[in-house]
Design a protein around this motif. Structure first.
Motif, short mmCIF file in Angstrom:
data_model
loop_
_atom_site.label_atom_id
_atom_site.label_comp_id
_atom_site.label_asym_id
_atom_site.label_seq_id
_atom_site.Cartn_x
_atom_site.Cartn_y
_atom_site.Cartn_z
N ALA A 178 4.04 7.37 -9.94
CA ALA A 178 4.85 8.38 -9.89
C ALA A 178 5.08 8.63 -8.45
CB ALA A 178 4.55 9.81 -10.65
N ARG A 179 4.35 8.24 -7.49
CA ARG A 179 4.47 8.61 -6.13
C ARG A 179 5.38 7.86 -5.30
NH1 ARG A 179 2.19 13.80 -5.03
NH2 ARG A 179 0.81 14.24 -6.90
N GLU A 180 5.91 8.43 -4.29
CA GLU A 180 6.61 7.66 -2.98
C GLU A 180 6.14 6.23 -2.65
OE1 GLU A 180 8.87 11.41 -0.59
OE2 GLU A 180 6.82 10.70 -0.23
N LYS A 181 4.87 6.24 -2.50
CA LYS A 181 4.07 4.90 -1.63
C LYS A 181 3.65 4.04 -2.68
CE LYS A 181 2.23 7.27 2.55
NZ LYS A 181 0.80 7.41 3.44
N LEU A 182 4.19 4.14 -3.92
CA LEU A 182 3.80 3.03 -4.90
C LEU A 182 4.29 1.67 -4.62
CD1 LEU A 182 2.95 2.05 -7.92
CD2 LEU A 182 5.52 2.80 -8.87
N ALA A 183 5.59 1.44 -4.42
CA ALA A 183 6.01 0.07 -3.90
C ALA A 183 5.56 -0.34 -2.74
CB ALA A 183 7.33 0.26 -3.82
N GLU A 184 5.19 0.31 -1.84
CA GLU A 184 4.66 0.00 -0.45
C GLU A 184 3.13 -0.32 -0.90
OE1 GLU A 184 3.03 2.40 3.58
OE2 GLU A 184 4.64 3.30 2.28
N LEU A 185 2.24 0.31 -1.31
CA LEU A 185 1.10 0.13 -1.42
C LEU A 185 0.72 -0.93 -2.44
CD1 LEU A 185 -0.53 3.83 -1.47
CD2 LEU A 185 -0.54 2.03 0.58
N ALA A 186 1.49 -1.14 -3.48
CA ALA A 186 1.09 -2.04 -4.45
C ALA A 186 1.56 -3.52 -3.85
CB ALA A 186 2.30 -1.83 -5.62
N ALA A 187 2.78 -3.71 -3.09
CA ALA A 187 3.10 -4.86 -2.20
C ALA A 187 1.94 -5.20 -1.34
CB ALA A 187 4.10 -4.64 -1.54
N LEU A 188 0.94 -4.36 -0.78
CA LEU A 188 -0.27 -4.76 0.02
C LEU A 188 -1.19 -5.41 -0.82
CD1 LEU A 188 -0.56 -1.67 2.42
CD2 LEU A 188 0.51 -3.92 2.95
N GLY A 189 -1.28 -5.31 -2.00
CA GLY A 189 -2.42 -5.88 -2.98
C GLY A 189 -3.60 -5.32 -2.78
N THR A 190 -4.56 -5.90 -3.53
CA THR A 190 -5.73 -5.35 -3.45
C THR A 190 -6.51 -6.08 -2.39
OG1 THR A 190 -6.37 -6.94 -5.04
CG2 THR A 190 -6.09 -4.72 -5.91
N SER A 191 -7.91 -5.56 -1.97
CA SER A 191 -8.57 -5.99 -1.19
C SER A 191 -10.09 -6.76 -1.50
CB SER A 191 -8.73 -4.96 -0.03
OG SER A 191 -9.51 -5.74 1.19
N CYS A 192 -11.06 -6.04 -1.79
CA CYS A 192 -12.30 -6.46 -2.24
C CYS A 192 -12.11 -7.78 -3.09
CB CYS A 192 -12.96 -5.52 -3.17
SG CYS A 192 -14.26 -6.09 -3.76
N PRO A 193 -12.74 -8.98 -2.90
CA PRO A 193 -12.76 -10.04 -3.48
C PRO A 193 -12.78 -9.95 -5.12
CG PRO A 193 -13.78 -10.42 -1.60
CD PRO A 193 -13.57 -8.96 -1.53
N ASP A 194 -13.62 -9.34 -5.53
CA ASP A 194 -13.86 -9.09 -6.90
C ASP A 194 -12.47 -8.52 -7.68
OD1 ASP A 194 -16.05 -10.05 -7.19
OD2 ASP A 194 -17.12 -8.27 -8.15
N HIS A 195 -11.67 -7.60 -6.79
CA HIS A 195 -10.43 -7.17 -7.34
C HIS A 195 -9.43 -8.26 -7.45
CE1 HIS A 195 -11.77 -2.80 -5.66
NE2 HIS A 195 -12.72 -3.26 -6.48
N PHE A 196 -9.01 -8.76 -6.33
CA PHE A 196 -7.70 -9.67 -6.60
C PHE A 196 -8.15 -10.87 -7.37
CE2 PHE A 196 -9.30 -10.38 -2.07
CZ PHE A 196 -9.40 -11.81 -2.17
N LEU A 197 -9.49 -11.27 -7.54
CA LEU A 197 -9.53 -12.43 -8.03
C LEU A 197 -9.06 -12.24 -9.65
CD1 LEU A 197 -13.03 -13.91 -6.75
CD2 LEU A 197 -10.88 -14.98 -6.93
N ARG A 198 -9.22 -11.05 -10.11
CA ARG A 198 -8.86 -10.42 -11.55
C ARG A 198 -7.58 -9.85 -11.56
NH1 ARG A 198 -14.35 -10.41 -10.46
NH2 ARG A 198 -15.75 -10.89 -12.18
N THR A 199 -6.88 -9.19 -10.54
CA THR A 199 -5.62 -8.60 -10.63
C THR A 199 -4.71 -9.51 -9.75
OG1 THR A 199 -6.00 -7.36 -8.31
CG2 THR A 199 -6.98 -6.45 -10.44
#
Length: 679
Positions: free
Chosen positions: A271-292
């Motif tokens: 619901a927040r203003e930074k949704l699109a901006e932050l989502a576009a940056l993606g996740t960081s921890c290897p465990d995170h983005f290997l699954r997301t």
């Protein structure tokens, strides 16, 4: 301390740390302990390290999940280490350091544990620690948060060199209890298991307090008007309407099972203003983005947008996502990179509604969603005290398409025939339905056990294995509203439906002159009308998914065989039998196959026979009820009794993949009743 005690203490510490999601994500991190044992060959003392092996989860770790390696051989690897450009070769070398049978396969993080000069080491992925690790000025914030007690280590891909780096940091900082790993997580150590655990918790809790005390109130920005969460019931209805569409899109490359999450943390982020901006940056921890995956798909419409508009926009965004992912792959792929594994999103965010996550099975889909919640918490913490700055795209690609990760995927067991398929079985609480539910689950399907008797359905779902394998729904198939509610539960649990089995039924055995209007209506409401309502609801989901599917009717040999004192039941079964033909003709254009199974009387284990039908039919044929099954068997060509599992086998044969070009078929499972031969 004995070898057994060392391993038991390590497992206990791991379980405690892994049980609290604040400490680490599912299957994230690893722990170790060093000790001495007697070499069974030389009878001399040998220094060993026990470390959580590849895969598994700290919260549920057992001794069998530990790799056991010789410390002297691990130390010797330092002298033959060929450098960071060839560090992946060291993983294979770990196998030559194993002690005895060695236990579990050593993980990529083994060097971190073996080379750091401490008896006990924990490597964890807490949201608070990763928030500092992914902050733009994380090194400065780490110093402010911990002083010299915890040291910053710049981002480096997990591996042998990272183990060397941490070992050097510990030597250079004797006052330190651990490190923050840039972009990644934390590592702590101690002279005893209790001290190591305490140091891990100190790092995590200190970071939590730092973020809470220093953080700004609205790190994701203000709420965007119109993007607030819908009321609960309206939100669930919207999610159920979108789920099959989204699952179909996410299954474009490979079939997927879905999971839905509308927790407050998700709804607040979307619901927040930074949704699109932050989502576009993606996740960081290897465990995170290997699954997301590298980033989620985000619907850029308010939740009140018309459903048709939302569906159209999702399809547009999905096409763009696939193009962007292919471009990401092309930007970074090298000649020896593994092939692209699929360009569909693993996470889809729908403002005001929630998050849909996907995987090869329910657990994988659920965990992907849990990891993205971790990522939201990380982004919140980083934005609260700084700005979120995950590792760059190139590094993400190097891990996502790492040769070691690809080798791990190739070692996975071959999926079962019904893997990724979601089955909805009516009358699944007993008899034939129960046998079908068990068989489909055994073949890899997720199963929705639907029954008028909710307690019976719950018992079957529990037998199958719980919510990642099966759920129970109460369902009166003669009620349009009840059927709609049952399918809503199904699609919210697993993302959609692929295989629907119309099995719910009951039987009243009476002569024509004794059959009442109520008898007739009850038989037809449950079987004729009920099958129609279930098939109609199923067809809506299957068409929205656009990936085909199966509808199977459990009809009866009585659909074609005229027996005495059976007019209401036989007529209702004939109705079901012709529904198969009608729907096969109508739904074939959508890739939906409709088939039927015609069993003879199934006595043993049958809820219908146990509720009076058995006694009625036994009276008709003049045999004791206890001998009815044998009586039925003797009138067949094969002289065999038909059991629930025989019907279940026929359902699997129709839906298991070998009959992919068959629709409109009725399969007799009657041991050969000549009068019921299909013509």
């Amino acid at each position: 301390m004995t070898v057994t005690d060392t391993a038991a203490e390590l497992v206990a510490r791991s379980n405690r740390l892994g049980a609290d999601p604040r400490n680490t994500n599912y299957a994230g991190g690893n722990t170790s302990a060093k000790g001495t044992a007697t070499d069974p060959v030389t009878q001399q003392p040998v220094d060993l390290v026990w470390v959580k092996g590849s895969g598994g989860d700290l919260g549920t770790l057992t001794a069998a999940g530990l790799a056991v390696l010789r410390q002297d051989r691990l130390n010797a690897l330092v002298d033959v280490y060929p450098g960071v450009e060839r560090e992946d070769e060291m993983v294979a070398a770990f196998d030559y350091c194993l002690h005895g049978k060695g236990g579990a396969a050593p993980s990529i993080d083994t060097a971190m544990h073996g080379l750091v000069d401490a008896p006990h080491v924990d490597h964890l992925h807490p949201d608070s620690g990763i928030a500092l690790a992914t902050a733009a000025d994380g090194e400065k914030l780490t110093a402010e948060c911990f002083g010299g007690r915890v040291v910053w280590v710049p981002w480096r891909r997990p591996g042998f060199q990272l183990g060397l780096d941490i070992a050097q940091v510990k030597r250079d900082n004797p006052q330190a209890i651990g490190v923050i790993l840039g972009g990644h997580g934390i590592t702590a150590w101690g002279d005893t298991s209790a001290e190591c655990e305490a140091n891990s918790l100190e790092i995590i809790r200190t970071a939590e307090r730092f973020l809470a005390e220093r953080g700004k109130a609205e790190p994701f920005g203000a709420v965007v008007p119109g993007f607030e969460a819908l009321p609960t019931e309206q939100r669930r209805q919207r999610a159920a309407a979108l789920a099959p569409v989204i699952r179909g899109l996410a299954s474009t490359g490979n079939p997927q099972v879905g999971h839905f999450n509308d927790d407050d943390v998700v709804l607040e982020f979307t619901a927040r203003e930074k949704l699109a901006e932050l989502a576009a940056l993606g996740t960081s921890c290897p465990d995170h983005f290997l699954r997301t995956k590298v980033r989620p798909l985000v619907l850029d419409l308010p939740p009140a947008a018309p459903l048709e508009e939302a569906v159209t926009r999702l399809k547009e965004l999905h096409l763009q996502y696939r193009e962007d992912y292919a471009a990401y792959y092309d930007r970074h792929a090298e000649p020896d990179s593994p092939p692209m594994r699929g360009a569909d999103p693993a996470v889809v965010l729908v403002p005001g509604v929630g998050m849909f996550s996907f995987g090869k099975d329910k657990q994988t889909a659920r965990v992907a969603g849990e990891f993205y919640v971790n990522a939201i918490n990380v982004m919140r913490g980083a934005e609260a005290v700084s700005s979120y700055a995950p590792i760059d795209e190139r590094e993400k690609f190097r891990i996502e398409y790492w040769a070691l990760e690809e080798a791990k995927l190739q070692r996975m067991p071959k999926p079962k025939p019904l893997a990724t398929r979601i089955a909805f079985v009516t009358g699944g609480g007993s008899g034939i339905g129960k046998a079908i539910a068990h068989r489909l689950a055994a073949e890899g399907a997720c199963v929705v056990v639907a029954d008028l008797d909710t307690a019976a359905a719950e018992a079957v779902a529990k037998e199958i294995g719980g919510p990642d394998q099966a759920i129970a729904v109460g369902a009166d198939v003669s009620s349009e509203a009840a059927v709609a509610a049952a399918f809503e539960q199904a699609v919210l649990a697993f993302g959609g439906v692929d295989l629907v089995v119309n099995n719910a039924g009951l039987s009243i055995s009476k002569p024509l002159l004794e059959t009442t209007e109520k008898d007739w209506d009850l038989q037809h409401d449950v079987m004729a009308k009920g099958s129609f309502l279930v098939s109609r609801a199923a067809a809506k989901v299957l068409i929205d998914q656009a990936i085909g599917g199966d509808i199977v009717y459990i009809s009866s040999k009585n659909a074609v065989f005229a027996g005495p004192n059976n007019v209401a039941y036989g007529a209702a079964k004939a109705d079901q039998a012709h529904q198969v033909r009608l729907l096969a003709a109508e739904l074939g254009g959508h890739g939906i196959r409709v088939n039927g199974v015609n069993p003879d009387g199934v006595v043993r284990g049958s809820g219908i026979f146990a509720k009076g039908w058995g006694a009625q039919r036994a009276a008709v044929y003049g045999v004791p009820e206890s001998e009815l099954g044998a009586f039925y068997a003797q009138r067949t060509l094969l002289k065999r009794e038909v059991l629930p599992e025989h019907v279940a086998a026929a359902v699997f044969a129709l839906a298991g993949g070998d009959l992919s070009h068959t629709t409109g078929l009725h399969v007799p499972v009657d041991a050969g009743v000549a009068a019921a031969f299909l013509r």
